[in-house]
Design a protein around this motif. Structure first.
Motif, PDB file in Angstrom:
ATOM      1  N   ASP A   9       0.863  -1.182   0.000  1.00 44.24           N
ATOM      2  CA  ASP A   9       0.000   0.000   0.000  1.00 44.24           C
ATOM      3  C   ASP A   9       0.900   1.233   0.000  1.00 44.24           C
ATOM      4  O   ASP A   9       1.904   1.268   0.715  1.00 44.24           O
ATOM      5  CB  ASP A   9      -0.904   0.005   1.240  1.00 44.24           C
ATOM      6  CG  ASP A   9      -2.105   0.933   1.106  1.00 44.24           C
ATOM      7  OD1 ASP A   9      -1.930   2.052   0.567  1.00 44.24           O
ATOM      8  OD2 ASP A   9      -3.205   0.544   1.531  1.00 44.24           O
ATOM      9  N   ASP A  10       0.545   2.253  -0.791  1.00 47.57           N
ATOM     10  CA  ASP A  10       1.357   3.476  -0.791  1.00 47.57           C
ATOM     11  C   ASP A  10       0.927   4.444   0.310  1.00 47.57           C
ATOM     12  O   ASP A  10       1.522   5.513   0.458  1.00 47.57           O
ATOM     13  CB  ASP A  10       1.318   4.156  -2.167  1.00 47.57           C
ATOM     14  CG  ASP A  10      -0.084   4.548  -2.596  1.00 47.57           C
ATOM     15  OD1 ASP A  10      -1.053   4.017  -2.014  1.00 47.57           O
ATOM     16  OD2 ASP A  10      -0.218   5.369  -3.509  1.00 47.57           O
ATOM     17  N   ASN A  34       4.473  -0.338  -3.512  1.00 52.03           N
ATOM     18  CA  ASN A  34       3.889  -0.546  -4.837  1.00 52.03           C
ATOM     19  C   ASN A  34       4.131  -1.980  -5.286  1.00 52.03           C
ATOM     20  O   ASN A  34       4.853  -2.743  -4.617  1.00 52.03           O
ATOM     21  CB  ASN A  34       4.472   0.438  -5.854  1.00 52.03           C
ATOM     22  CG  ASN A  34       5.981   0.359  -5.922  1.00 52.03           C
ATOM     23  OD1 ASN A  34       6.551  -0.674  -6.293  1.00 52.03           O
ATOM     24  ND2 ASN A  34       6.661   1.439  -5.541  1.00 52.03           N
ATOM     25  N   MET A  56      -1.985   2.236  -6.785  1.00 51.41           N
ATOM     26  CA  MET A  56      -0.597   2.422  -6.387  1.00 51.41           C
ATOM     27  C   MET A  56       0.241   2.791  -7.609  1.00 51.41           C
ATOM     28  O   MET A  56      -0.121   2.435  -8.736  1.00 51.41           O
ATOM     29  CB  MET A  56      -0.027   1.142  -5.763  1.00 51.41           C
ATOM     30  CG  MET A  56      -0.714   0.676  -4.507  1.00 51.41           C
ATOM     31  SD  MET A  56       0.101  -0.778  -3.806  1.00 51.41           S
ATOM     32  CE  MET A  56      -0.212  -2.004  -5.103  1.00 51.41           C
ATOM     33  N   PRO A  57       1.359   3.477  -7.407  1.00 46.54           N
ATOM     34  CA  PRO A  57       2.243   3.804  -8.532  1.00 46.54           C
ATOM     35  C   PRO A  57       3.028   2.577  -8.993  1.00 46.54           C
ATOM     36  O   PRO A  57       2.965   1.516  -8.369  1.00 46.54           O
ATOM     37  CB  PRO A  57       3.182   4.859  -7.935  1.00 46.54           C
ATOM     38  CG  PRO A  57       3.219   4.527  -6.474  1.00 46.54           C
ATOM     39  CD  PRO A  57       1.842   4.032  -6.128  1.00 46.54           C
ATOM     40  N   GLU A  58       3.753   2.744 -10.087  1.00 41.99           N
ATOM     41  CA  GLU A  58       4.629   1.681 -10.645  1.00 41.99           C
ATOM     42  C   GLU A  58       3.790   0.525 -11.182  1.00 41.99           C
ATOM     43  O   GLU A  58       3.480   0.468 -12.358  1.00 41.99           O
ATOM     44  CB  GLU A  58       5.628   1.196  -9.602  1.00 41.99           C
ATOM     45  CG  GLU A  58       6.501   2.279  -9.023  1.00 41.99           C
ATOM     46  CD  GLU A  58       7.864   2.360  -9.692  1.00 41.99           C
ATOM     47  OE1 GLU A  58       8.206   1.511 -10.512  1.00 41.99           O
ATOM     48  OE2 GLU A  58       8.582   3.327  -9.359  1.00 41.99           O
ATOM     49  N   ASP A  60       0.149  -1.342 -10.260  1.00 38.55           N
ATOM     50  CA  ASP A  60      -1.005  -1.225  -9.373  1.00 38.55           C
ATOM     51  C   ASP A  60      -1.423  -2.601  -8.843  1.00 38.55           C
ATOM     52  O   ASP A  60      -0.869  -3.631  -9.202  1.00 38.55           O
ATOM     53  CB  ASP A  60      -2.164  -0.498 -10.053  1.00 38.55           C
ATOM     54  CG  ASP A  60      -2.812  -1.293 -11.174  1.00 38.55           C
ATOM     55  OD1 ASP A  60      -2.606  -2.514 -11.267  1.00 38.55           O
ATOM     56  OD2 ASP A  60      -3.546  -0.681 -11.986  1.00 38.55           O
TER      57      ASP A  60
END
Length: 229
Positions: A9-10, A34, A56-58, A60
């Motif tokens: 989790d970001d 991520n 999430m980035p990068e 998901d």
């Protein structure tokens, strides 16, 4: 037994919250911000349960679940702010075992974590001394390895799919209601029609649509006759 849980989790506060509530449990807690970080941890560390955010980035959460499911059937709990039914259904379709929306009650999240761990890691215990194989036509289920085979070709199953297929293969021809399937597969009396429908659809894709018949207004049954080895 100490369980290894990876929480992806970001939002650091979410991770910190669940980590605090898991402190009293026999858990080793791993963190990732991520999907890319999560895959790096999974490559070197045995993980017993994955908690995944979606946005999430990068990489998901959806893409992470897809990637993990190619090689691993560990239990996956989604905890996400995406509350639409379509998101929940999609998450379950691609391999998540459970889906919890934010904001959430930490006690409920921990209860779901415990339930998933209990269900998953108890699958082969009763058959440790005897590797039971169920056969219905060309469909075979190894109850020790939690793996299905069609004409010798291995098919990976999630924990829920394994329990439901085992139920159906033990009594082919019998009609099981959605309530019975949900309670057996998720080990929870709370019936989730969407969960059952999505899971049965995925199971049909894996073993063949013609093997599981829908009995309108009643439930489902597995076609064929049964034998055990």
């Amino acid at each position: 037994m100490t369980y290894h849980i990876l929480h992806v989790d970001d939002e650091k506060e979410i991770i910190k919250l669940l980590k605090m509530y898991l402190k009293s449990e026999e858990v080793t807690h791993y963190e990732a911000a991520n999907g890319r970080e999560a895959l790096a941890i999974l490559a070197v560390q045995k993980i017993d349960l994955l908690i995944v955010d979606i946005m999430m980035p990068e990489i998901d959460g959806f893409e992470l679940i897809r990637t993990v499911r190619k090689t691993n059937n560990l239990p996956i709990l989604v905890i996400s702010a995406r509350v639409e039914a379509s998101d929940r259904i999609f998450g379950l379709e691609i391999g998540a075992d459970d889906y919890l929306t934010k904001p959430f009650d930490p006690h409920e999240a921990i209860a779901r974590v415990k339930a998933l761990l209990r269900r998953y890691h108890s699958l082969g215990v009763s058959n440790e001394a005897r590797n039971v194989r169920l056969h219905v036509g060309s469909l075979e289920l190894d109850t020790h390895a939690c793996t299905a085979y069609i004409s010798g070709r291995a098919i990976e199953l999630t924990a829920v799919e394994f329990r439901v297929l085992k139920l159906l293969m033990e009594q082919p021809g019998r009609v099981f209601t959605k309530e019975q399937i949900y309670e057996h597969g998720w080990q929870d009396p709370l019936v989730g029609d969407n969960n059952v429908r999505v899971m049965m659809s995925k199971l049909r894709e894996k073993i063949g649509a013609d093997r599981i018949k829908t009995i309108r207004g009643l439930g489902y049954r597995l076609e064929g006759s049964h034998e055990t080895t």
